[in-house]
Motif scaffolding. Structure first.
Motif, short mmCIF file in Angstrom:
data_model
loop_
_atom_site.label_atom_id
_atom_site.label_comp_id
_atom_site.label_asym_id
_atom_site.label_seq_id
_atom_site.Cartn_x
_atom_site.Cartn_y
_atom_site.Cartn_z
N GLU A 265 0.81 -1.21 0.00
CA GLU A 265 0.00 0.00 0.00
C GLU A 265 0.84 1.26 0.00
O GLU A 265 0.30 2.35 -0.05
CB GLU A 265 -0.91 0.01 1.23
CG GLU A 265 -1.95 -1.08 1.22
CD GLU A 265 -2.82 -1.08 2.47
OE1 GLU A 265 -4.03 -1.28 2.35
OE2 GLU A 265 -2.27 -0.85 3.57
N THR A 266 2.18 1.13 0.06
CA THR A 266 3.06 2.30 0.08
C THR A 266 3.18 2.90 -1.31
O THR A 266 2.96 2.22 -2.34
CB THR A 266 4.44 1.91 0.60
OG1 THR A 266 5.00 0.89 -0.24
CG2 THR A 266 4.36 1.40 2.03
N LEU A 267 3.58 4.18 -1.38
CA LEU A 267 3.68 4.88 -2.66
C LEU A 267 4.77 4.28 -3.53
O LEU A 267 4.57 4.09 -4.74
CB LEU A 267 3.94 6.37 -2.41
CG LEU A 267 4.06 7.25 -3.67
CD1 LEU A 267 2.78 7.19 -4.49
CD2 LEU A 267 4.38 8.69 -3.28
N ILE B 86 5.05 -1.08 -8.92
CA ILE B 86 4.08 -1.94 -9.60
C ILE B 86 3.60 -1.29 -10.88
O ILE B 86 3.44 -1.94 -11.93
CB ILE B 86 2.91 -2.25 -8.67
CG1 ILE B 86 3.36 -3.11 -7.49
CG2 ILE B 86 1.78 -2.94 -9.41
CD1 ILE B 86 3.93 -4.45 -7.90
N ALA B 87 3.38 0.06 -10.81
CA ALA B 87 2.93 0.77 -12.02
C ALA B 87 3.98 0.68 -13.12
O ALA B 87 3.66 0.43 -14.29
CB ALA B 87 2.62 2.22 -11.68
N ILE C 202 5.94 -1.69 -18.13
CA ILE C 202 6.93 -2.49 -18.87
C ILE C 202 6.28 -3.76 -19.40
O ILE C 202 6.49 -4.15 -20.56
CB ILE C 202 8.14 -2.80 -17.97
CG1 ILE C 202 8.88 -1.50 -17.63
CG2 ILE C 202 9.07 -3.79 -18.63
CD1 ILE C 202 9.98 -1.68 -16.61
N PHE C 203 5.51 -4.39 -18.54
CA PHE C 203 4.84 -5.62 -18.94
C PHE C 203 3.88 -5.37 -20.10
O PHE C 203 3.85 -6.12 -21.08
CB PHE C 203 4.11 -6.21 -17.74
CG PHE C 203 3.35 -7.46 -18.04
CD1 PHE C 203 4.02 -8.65 -18.27
CD2 PHE C 203 1.96 -7.45 -18.11
CE1 PHE C 203 3.31 -9.81 -18.55
CE2 PHE C 203 1.27 -8.60 -18.40
CZ PHE C 203 1.95 -9.79 -18.62
#
Length: 994
Positions: free
Chosen positions: A718-720, A726-727, A732-733
């Motif tokens: 939940e951290t920035l 993840i973004a 990239i994915f």
């Protein structure tokens, strides 16, 4: 350095104490427990905390109140802390510093530290944690803890120790072990020989026993005087001597102010000055036996610890149950204030008393049935007693039964302004006029009905019955204006000082009537805690209400308010395990609740209930947030799922406390929690929150808001930074997927283009072949396989095209007269059946084929030659002139004859022809070709009839053609037309007869 005692000194002390004891024995009288008058301790209320309430074990060893007001309770299986509701338990498995679950001693220091002695360790509780201050191997077994007037902790063990603020230090002026001690301005120490020494700086004072030293159990100090609990009684210092104050063994003692509280096998006693001023015997304490320790709280409340029952808290309430232990009978029904006390009607006669001392003044055998159910002292001084079996009056110390009411239960008595006595009985309302008793005039409707309560309001008499409230005025009884109370059980009536009238009902609360207004309800919706009311009275601006659930009161000036302030004076919770119960209350008649000598009195099934009308100020409960736990029960790290624990410091009425809470800004609405003391939250988002909680007593107002700031930590996901990571990974994915997908689509596109091209070529080839086959099939469907001519299907497909061409041509030539038509020539070979019969079907087929070939040669290129069926052929000759029909028909017959000749048939082959122009006239419908074909067929058969080998045509009347619209026509109709002269059939002249 102090020495305990020298042998010579001990002998001298013992000799002196022996002679002192003999002197006291003959010349002094000692106070004894049995001679002390009991006080109000027996009326204390109590509540018990045992294993059912969360105590880890029933054997209580020590107790102390913490700085926050919560109670610490030591047991043989752990340490507990309670605020009256929640119980927190501290044991070795969670708090290893304790060393053992066997708690021996507890002591709270002036700075709020808690000192705990267990079997193995001496520990200190500070800031939510235990620290080991000493182990048994270092200082021996701890036998006593005490705080002196300077706040220093003293410890009795194998030596005398004290705490210097950092660590335990041995007191070097004392040698030997310490049995027990007590500290104040000085420290008093008892050694293993039970010899007591007062330590005063560099000197020591010794106390002498009047007999051989007794076993010292505990010591206390009041005003520099030492009190000693021993196995043979209570002793007090008198100078350098100890004098015996009681004889029974003293188990434990403590002090509060200038009073000494001590426990013996008989119970609890309070010594003040030179006497015992109060006592609570064991049987009066709810059989709370095997008492091991005592702790005194403020306002003379106290705690008892038992070896078998846990801990019990006693407090002095504003209410008390006066019953058999106070000289009263078990059940009371009616109350009457008298000059010399309160008269109480019970199941065993009448009792008179004050406060908590009652005695019987009228025996049960002196009144009918023995039960004092209703009481009245009239203006003449006569005492009236209504019972369950009649009525009796006392005149000049003599009791006289009223024979007219013999066998009836008398519920209420009332003296009217006229001096007459009204009697509300089980079977009606009666009146005593000074001479006799009879039914009250105008109340015959009440005969057989139970009258419960009576009230005189000027000229109106209010009558409460078990079947409604009645109004009697000037000899007339009515209930028409009392619709809300028409069928209610009315056990009590009250007229306020301002003239308003109250009526208590058994199931619908209280009704009020203004001076000129209707009856209004004060039911549950208006704030009453119960549906019934048994007794009413007014006192000092309050209306007091009694019922089966307890006692309440409402300010008189708020009775008709929308939300009147209600004070619950006492609430009967029923029989609760480990709690005292005050049984309340009886009703059903006048005199069930009264005021006398500053107390409110209520009849009940367990004596009477006495309540001090000078009630203390009502305090709203103050809630506290105790702790916040996550699902893993951790207080250090808070995550999504939380438990918030809250409670109120209340050892008396904790069961009556309700809560509400909210978590801002997660939920700004208050959540009602009832008596639940934990708030549960799941899936909280990370961030700061403010938890708020309030508490209130039953039917009371909410107390102040207690709040706690809670910061819910975010999980790593939940951290920035994790979200950004993840973004980025997702981007990239997705980009990788895009590239792979693009390459795949490009490859696929090339493949599909090639495949489409191949499939397209294949489809084109297949379509070409299909088109060829379809054309072949279509040609086959419109071609006669024998002759190669078109068939009827072809004609039906093409006739529309030809007719449309004719329409266009006619429109273009409508200014020019033209006789061109579409000629219908229906050809049929004559005697063809004879050919088949004579030469066979094969020859017949050859003849048909040859005939078709010759006919086709005889036709124009624009003509349409069809095999119509069997040996019939149809020629459609566009743009033909009817005048040429004879020549065309001759040409066709000639072609038929030539076919037979060509085949060398000996039989001459001829044909009959029916020829008709289409349209038949300029006025006929071009599209109706079927009519023309039918007429050609008719002409063909006329040619057959005319001898064959000829051509026949027909002309139809124009007027008939203009009116006839049928597409089909029969030969019969045509013959009819012919007979009527509308159809002209003629044989064409042969220009060249074959």
């Amino acid at each position: 350095m102090y020495a305990p005692y020298s042998v010579l000194f001990q002998q001298k002390v013992r000799l002196a104490t022996f002679f002192f004891y003999i002197f006291c024995l003959f010349f002094s009288t000692f106070p004894a427990i049995a001679s002390v008058q009991p006080d109000l301790l027996r009326h204390y209320q109590y509540a018990t905390w045992s294993v059912e309430a969360g105590l880890p074990q029933v054997t209580v060893t020590s107790m102390a109140r913490g700085a926050d007001g919560r109670m610490w309770i030591g047991t043989q299986n752990g340490l507990a802390r309670s605020d009256g509701q929640a119980m927190e338990v501290y044991q070795v498995n969670e708090f290893p510093a304790l060393g053992s679950n066997w708690i021996k001693l507890i002591q709270v220091a002036d700075n709020g530290d808690l000192w705990v002695s267990t079997l193995k360790h001496l520990v200190r509780w500070r800031d939510g944690r235990f620290d080991v201050m000493a182990q048994r191997e270092q200082i021996g077994e701890v036998t006593a803890l005490s705080i002196d007037s300077s706040g220093k902790l003293w410890v009795a063990a194998d030596r005398l120790w004290y705490f210097d603020g950092v660590a335990l230090v041995q007191y070097d002026q004392w040698q030997g072990s310490v049995r027990t001690l007590v500290a104040g301005a000085n420290v008093w120490v008892a050694n293993d020989n039970n010899e007591i020494t007062k330590l005063t700086g560099s000197a020591a004072e010794f106390l002498s026993w009047p007999v051989e030293p007794l076993v010292v159990r505990q010591m206390a100090i009041i005003k520099q005087r030492l009190w000693v609990a021993t196995s043979q009684g209570l002793y007090r210092s008198n100078g350098k001597q100890l004098e015996r104050m009681t004889e029974s063994p003293v188990i434990a003692l403590t002090t509060f102010g200038d009073a000494l509280w001590f426990v013996s096998e008989q119970g609890v006693f309070v010594w003040r000055g030179d006497h015992i001023e109060a006592q609570l015997l064991t049987e009066e304490a709810g059989n709370f036996t095997l008492i091991s320790t005592i702790f005194v709280d403020e306002n003379h409340a106290f705690w008892l610890g038992s070896q078998a029952h846990g801990a019990r808290y006693f407090w002095r309430a504003s209410y008390a149950q006066i019953s058999t232990q106070d000289g009263l009978s078990e059940s009371s029904w009616s109350l009457l204030p008298e000059k010399n006390g309160l008269l109480v009607g019970t199941n065993r006669g009448l009792f008179l008393g004050q406060k908590d001392e009652f005695k019987r003044v009228v025996g049960a055998n002196q009144i009918p049935g023995g039960v004092g159910y209703a009481l009245l002292r009239d203006s003449s001084g006569r005492l009236w007693v209504g019972t369950r079996e009649g009525l009796a009056v006392q005149e000049k110390s003599l009791w006289r039964p009223i024979k007219e009411l013999r066998g009836q239960q008398v519920n209420s008595l009332l003296e009217l302004q006229s001096g007459d006595i009204l009697i509300g009985a089980a079977r009606g309302l009666y009146r005593w006029d000074g001479e006799r008793v009879g039914v009250l005039a105008g109340t015959q409707a009440l005969v057989g009905k139970s009258v419960r309560s009576l009230l005189e309001d000027n000229s109106t008499l209010w009558i409460g019955t078990e079947n409604g409230l009645k109004e009697w005025r000037v000899g007339e009884l009515t209930s028409a204006t009392l619709s809300p109370l028409a069928q209610e059980f009315v056990p009590a009536l009250l007229q306020l000082q301002d003239g308003r009238v109250l009526a208590a009902t058994y199931q619908r609360g209280i009704f009020i009537k203004s001076l000129a207004g209707p009856w209004r309800s004060l039911e549950l919706s208006r704030g009453l805690p119960t549906q019934g009311a048994f007794g009413l009275f007014e006192h000092d601006g309050w209306v007091w209400i009694s019922n089966g659930d307890g006692v309440q009161r409402i300010p008189v000036d708020q009775l008709e308010a929308k939300n009147p302030m209600l004070q619950v004076v006492y609430f009967d919770e029923g029989q609760k395990l480990g709690r005292s119960r005050l049984r309340c209350c009886n009703g059903g008649g006048n005199g069930r609740a009264v005021i006398d000598d500053g107390y409110a009195w209520f009849s009940s099934l367990a004596g009477v209930v006495r309540i001090d009308t000078n009630l203390p100020e009502v305090k709203v409960p103050v809630a506290k947030v105790r702790k916040v736990l996550d699902v893993g029960k951790s207080e250090s790290r808070l995550m999504k799922d939380l438990e918030v624990h809250y409670s109120v410091l209340d050892f008396r009425n904790a069961q009556q406390i309700a809560y509400r809470y909210r978590m801002k800004p997660y939920n700004n609405q208050w959540q009602e929690a009832g008596d639940r003391r934990i708030a549960y939250y799941t899936n909280l988002p990370p961030g700061p929150f403010v938890f708020e909680v309030q508490a209130k007593q039953a039917f009371g107002r909410w107390g102040p808001v207690a709040s706690a700031t809670i910061v819910v930590e975010a999980y790593y996901y939940e951290t920035l930074w994790f979200k950004c990571l993840i973004a980025a990974l997702v981007l990239i994915f997705l980009y990788g997927i895009f590239r792979v997908r693009t390459f795949s689509l490009r490859t696929r596109s090339v493949y599909l283009a090639q495949e489409i091209q191949a499939r397209t070529e294949q489809l084109e080839t297949m379509n070409s072949e299909l088109e060829r086959v379809n054309k072949k099939l279509h040609l086959a469907s419109i071609t006669d396989p024998l002759t190669g001519l078109h068939n009827r299907r072809f004609m039906t497909e093409q006739i529309g095209v030809e007719l449309a061409r004719m329409k266009r041509q006619r429109q273009q030539q409508q200014q020019v007269q033209s006789n061109n038509v579409l000629g219908f020539f229906l050809i049929d070979l004559d005697w063809f059946k004879h050919v088949n019969d004579r030469y066979g079907h094969g020859v017949g087929d050859m003849l048909l084929a040859e005939t078709a070939s010759n006919l086709k040669k005889a036709c124009r290129e624009s003509d349409m030659l069809l095999r119509w069926g069997g040996e019939e052929f149809l020629l459609l000759a566009p743009d033909s002139n009817p005048s040429e029909f004879s020549r065309i028909a001759d040409r066709l017959r000639r072609a038929v004859a030539m076919a037979g000749e060509k085949m060398g048939l000996p039989q001459r082959i001829s044909a009959s022809i029916g020829c008709v122009p289409h349209p038949l006239s300029l006025r006929s419908d071009i599209d109706n070709w079927t009519f023309t074909l039918a007429l050609a067929d008719y002409c063909l058969y006329q040619a057959k009839a005319a001898g064959r080998n000829c051509s026949v045509t027909a002309v139809v009347d124009d007027e008939l053609l203009s009116t006839y619209r049928e597409a089909k026509i029969t030969s019969t109709e045509l013959s009819s037309w012919r007979d009527e002269g509308r159809l002209n059939v003629r044989v064409l002249e042969s220009l060249d007869t074959p």
